[in-house]
Design an enzyme around this catalytic site. Structure first.
Site, PDB file in Angstrom:
ATOM      1  N   GLU A 131       0.899  -1.035  -0.067  1.00  0.00           N
ATOM      2  CA  GLU A 131       0.032   0.161  -0.149  1.00  0.00           C
ATOM      3  C   GLU A 131       1.072   1.292  -0.132  1.00  0.00           C
ATOM      4  OE1 GLU A 131      -2.724   0.354   3.191  1.00  0.00           O
ATOM      5  OE2 GLU A 131      -3.529   2.291   2.411  1.00  0.00           O
ATOM      6  N   ARG A 142       4.839 -12.703   9.823  1.00  0.00           N
ATOM      7  CA  ARG A 142       5.523 -11.195   9.680  1.00  0.00           C
ATOM      8  C   ARG A 142       7.075 -11.452  10.137  1.00  0.00           C
ATOM      9  NH1 ARG A 142       3.604  -6.223   9.179  1.00  0.00           N
ATOM     10  NH2 ARG A 142       1.231  -6.687   8.513  1.00  0.00           N
ATOM     11  N   LYS A 162       4.065   0.823   9.882  1.00  0.00           N
ATOM     12  CA  LYS A 162       4.321   2.277   9.144  1.00  0.00           C
ATOM     13  C   LYS A 162       3.742   3.428   9.786  1.00  0.00           C
ATOM     14  CE  LYS A 162       2.680   0.121   4.970  1.00  0.00           C
ATOM     15  NZ  LYS A 162       2.629   0.123   3.574  1.00  0.00           N
TER      16      LYS A 162
HETATM   17  P1  ATP Z   1       1.258  -1.898   8.199  1.00  0.00           P
HETATM   18  O1  ATP Z   1       0.477  -2.802   8.817  1.00  0.00           O
HETATM   19  O2  ATP Z   1       2.426  -1.311   8.878  1.00  0.00           O
HETATM   20  O3  ATP Z   1       0.412  -0.542   7.412  1.00  0.00           O
HETATM   21  P2  ATP Z   1       1.444  -3.471   5.789  1.00  0.00           P
HETATM   22  O4  ATP Z   1       1.823  -4.741   6.278  1.00  0.00           O
HETATM   23  O5  ATP Z   1      -0.169  -3.296   5.733  1.00  0.00           O
HETATM   24  O6  ATP Z   1       1.950  -2.255   6.848  1.00  0.00           O
HETATM   25  P3  ATP Z   1       1.334  -3.213   3.068  1.00  0.00           P
HETATM   26  O7  ATP Z   1       2.226  -2.229   2.196  1.00  0.00           O
HETATM   27  O8  ATP Z   1       0.242  -3.589   3.012  1.00  0.00           O
HETATM   28  O9  ATP Z   1       1.793  -2.980   4.686  1.00  0.00           O
HETATM   29  O10 ATP Z   1       2.540  -4.476   2.970  1.00  0.00           O
HETATM   30  C1  ATP Z   1       2.906  -5.055   1.668  1.00  0.00           C
HETATM   31  C2  ATP Z   1       3.199  -6.401   1.732  1.00  0.00           C
HETATM   32  O11 ATP Z   1       4.235  -6.702   2.728  1.00  0.00           O
HETATM   33  C3  ATP Z   1       1.914  -7.377   2.333  1.00  0.00           C
HETATM   34  O12 ATP Z   1       1.816  -8.586   1.590  1.00  0.00           O
HETATM   35  C4  ATP Z   1       2.465  -7.576   3.801  1.00  0.00           C
HETATM   36  O13 ATP Z   1       1.819  -8.871   4.211  1.00  0.00           O
HETATM   37  C5  ATP Z   1       3.973  -7.690   3.511  1.00  0.00           C
HETATM   38  N1  ATP Z   1       4.411  -7.314   4.824  1.00  0.00           N
HETATM   39  C6  ATP Z   1       4.293  -6.043   5.557  1.00  0.00           C
HETATM   40  N2  ATP Z   1       4.964  -6.068   6.663  1.00  0.00           N
HETATM   41  C7  ATP Z   1       5.760  -7.000   6.844  1.00  0.00           C
HETATM   42  C8  ATP Z   1       6.529  -7.955   7.382  1.00  0.00           C
HETATM   43  N3  ATP Z   1       6.907  -7.403   8.557  1.00  0.00           N
HETATM   44  N4  ATP Z   1       6.856  -9.210   7.390  1.00  0.00           N
HETATM   45  C9  ATP Z   1       6.669  -9.838   6.217  1.00  0.00           C
HETATM   46  N5  ATP Z   1       6.085  -9.363   5.256  1.00  0.00           N
HETATM   47  C10 ATP Z   1       5.466  -7.975   5.443  1.00  0.00           C
HETATM   48 MG    MG Z   2      -1.505  -3.858   4.189  1.00  0.00          MG
END
Ligand code: ATP
Ligand code: MG
Length: 561
Positions: A39, A265, A275
């Site tokens: 995102e 994660r 984020k």
């Molecule tokens: P936040 O929850 O902090 O806003 P997010 O995980 O929703 O972040 P996205 O931009 O939606 O962030 O993530 C893009 C991809 O990266 C998704 O498939 C998510 O599952 C993966 N991702 C995000 N954070 C992690 C992490 N700590 N470890 C592994 N994969 C991750």
């Molecule tokens: Mg997300």
């Protein structure tokens, strides 16, 4: 994909087991197609790197494809600045999506058309309850929800209202489109979840074309399907959303459905990864920006001196698991040491200078001392370092009253200057306040390194020649947080757990002259001190180095235990 320099990760894991299973059954005609779906509401971090390496890595190993898709269904928090940074960071990590870069917002029309189809087939309805009422209908995990009074609206009325919503005739929060599933489901996500909501907000990609926006749970499976994704890898918190993911595909009678597979994660000790929290650190100026070298963002790690290879190796070492765990940040540090140990040139730099005068070395004389660039790699060759009468050594390498086990320089004692001579300290010169100004030493001309001299002393220290050395600023970084799990700590305000000593700036450092031209991002080992790289803020006038990691590797100790 950059096939030449990216090695396949041999490690098998449960995701690969699922894929193998699908391939054996010849699902998807033997095709593997993944996607990385960020995102664009922040910069990518090391957790995303794990997901990137996993998705692109699987595509590479199965001769498949991986798309980059911006999951941009929430106009309020998204921005092109983030889109651009994500593109740059995924490329830098060494992955390529050819022409397959997509936006979920590119599918807004198709998503709308599918929503109309759901309404027509009685699988979705417009709910005009207030947000408060909707919340009350939800029930609790132990009690079923209750049906909305609007649940049985006619198809015609639903269609009319949905069109009006799209046309901007209603205000935010007055109506939503909901899937008609089961308000008594034991899975709360299946209790008539929201599909569309009104949001009169400008979108970074579609501008003001739309004022209704699809929810992630609806947009995601369909975006996967539009792109022919076979395996949709996501983090564990989506496991409970999987029935809904499958429900939309089924309700719309779609064939060749993607399969959602969840993995744990990445969480790192001494690090926050959300984020929202990273944005707070930036906005409230606890750090200098998203690319502050203390940030766990990919641009922060890049500026700190991490290489793409070290991050990919780290992701491989972490692997994928089905259960959330905490990874020791020492493993990340170990990955970059492993890389730089092989690849970084060893150079001499003095961070806290102490002046030494070699009284028996002729004034004006200069010798070129030969030193090898990297003992781990002969092909990196050697270079010449100027030696003169006036040198800087590290302040720490001298003790006026030496500790018992101190084998470096002290009055009356000898030490070897690396790649040069053995010197002896004869006199300590101080100012009125008793502070040491300089040391008067003599050198033994018979002990030149490489001359075959066999005389040895216990300590060897680094040095630079004062008339030749180049001044530099060096920034030392420590962990940004004082506790292992700042997000899970008892202290509710994670910012209270910030390490006040996470940045130390040394403005009066000196380095061998050869490196006055070092380019932004160039990486070195400062002998005996650690790995350092040139900061992008460096100019011709001012050289700035970031310490990537000190030499001491706490991870290899853990591994050996
Ligand atoms: P936040 O929850 O902090 O806003 P997010 O995980 O929703 O972040 P996205 O931009 O939606 O962030 O993530 C893009 C991809 O990266 C998704 O498939 C998510 O599952 C993966 N991702 C995000 N954070 C992690 C992490 N700590 N470890 C592994 N994969 C991750
Ligand atoms: Mg997300």
């Amino acid at each position: 994909m950059e096939e030449n320099n990216i090695k396949p990760s041999a490690a098998s894991n449960f995701i690969r087991d699922f894929i193998n299973e699908d391939l054996e059954q010849n699902k998807n005609n033997g095709k593997v197609h993944t996607r990385f779906p960020p995102e664009p509401n922040g910069y990518l971090h090391i957790g995303h790197a794990k997901s990137i390496c996993l998705n692109f890595g699987i595509a590479r190993d199965y001769n498949g494809l991986c798309n980059l898709r911006f999951d941009d269904t929430n106009p309020e928090k998204e921005d092109v600045e983030y889109v651009d940074s994500i593109i740059e960071d995924v490329r830098w990590l060494g992955f390529d999506w050819d022409d397959r870069m997509f936006y979920a917002s590119d599918y807004f029309q198709q998503l709308y058309d599918f929503a109309v189809q759901l309404i027509k087939e009685g699988r979705a309805y417009i709910d005009s309850s207030t947000p408060e009422e909707i919340k009350n209908q939800k029930g609790t995990p132990t009690e079923p929800g209750t049906n909305s009074p609007y649940r049985e609206r006619t198809t015609e009325e639903n269609l009319r209202l949905f069109t009006e919503m799209r046309d901007g005739k209603h205000e935010d929060g007055t109506h939503i489109l909901r899937a008609k599933i089961d308000m008594a489901s034991t899975n709360m996500h299946m209790r008539d979840p929201v599909i569309y909501r009104i949001k009169k907000a400008t979108h970074h990609n579609t501008g003001d074309k739309w004022c209704i926006y699809p929810m992630y749970d609806y947009a995601h499976p369909l975006s996967d399907w539009f792109e022919g994704i076979t395996h949709s890898l996501c983090t564990l918190e989506f496991e409970i959303h999987r029935p809904l993911y499958d429900w939309f595909l089924e309700a719309l009678h779609l064939e060749n459905r993607p399969r959602q597979i969840e993995f744990a994660r990445l969480n790192l000790t001494y690090t926050v990864m959300s984020k929202r929290k990273l944005l707070e650190l930036v906005q409230e100026k606890y750090v200098s920006g998203w690319d502050d070298p203390r940030m766990p963002t990919i641009c922060g790690l890049r500026r700190r001196g991490y290489s793409p290879e070290s991050i990919r190796n780290f992701a491989d070492k972490v692997g994928v698991a089905k259960r959330d765990a905490m990874t020791d940040v020492a493993l990340l540090e170990h990955s970059i040491r492993e890389d730089l140990n092989k690849n970084a040139k060893r150079v001499m730099a003095v961070l806290n200078p102490l002046k030494v005068i070699i009284t028996n070395y002729p004034e004006g004389q200069r010798e070129e001392m030969e030193t090898i660039n990297n003992p781990e790699d002969e092909t990196m060759g050697s270079r010449k370092i100027p030696f003169t009468r006036e040198l800087y050594i590290e302040n720490d390498d001298f003790q006026e009253v030496p500790h018992k086990k101190f084998h470096r320089l002290s009055p009356g004692n000898e030490v070897r200057l690396k790649s040069a001579y053995i010197i002896k300290c004869n006199e300590v010169i101080k100012n009125d306040k008793g502070e040491i100004l300089e040391l008067r030493c003599t050198y033994d001309p018979e002990t030149k390194s490489g001359s075959g001299s066999t005389r040895s002393v216990k300590g060897t220290i680094h040095w630079v020649s004062i008339p030749d050395a180049v001044k530099a600023e060096v920034r030392l970084y420590e962990r940004l947080f004082t506790v292992e799990d700042p997000a899970g700590d008892e202290e509710p305000d994670f910012k209270k757990l910030i390490n006040p000593h996470s940045l130390e700036i040394l403005e009066n450092c000196f380095i061998e002259p050869e490196f006055s031209k070092a380019k932004s991002g160039e990486k070195f080992q400062f002998v005996r001190q650690g790995y350092f790289c040139v900061d992008p803020l460096s100019t011709g006038e001012k050289l700035v180095f970031n310490r990537t990691v000190p030499l001491k590797d706490s991870w290899s100790k853990i591994e050996k235990k």
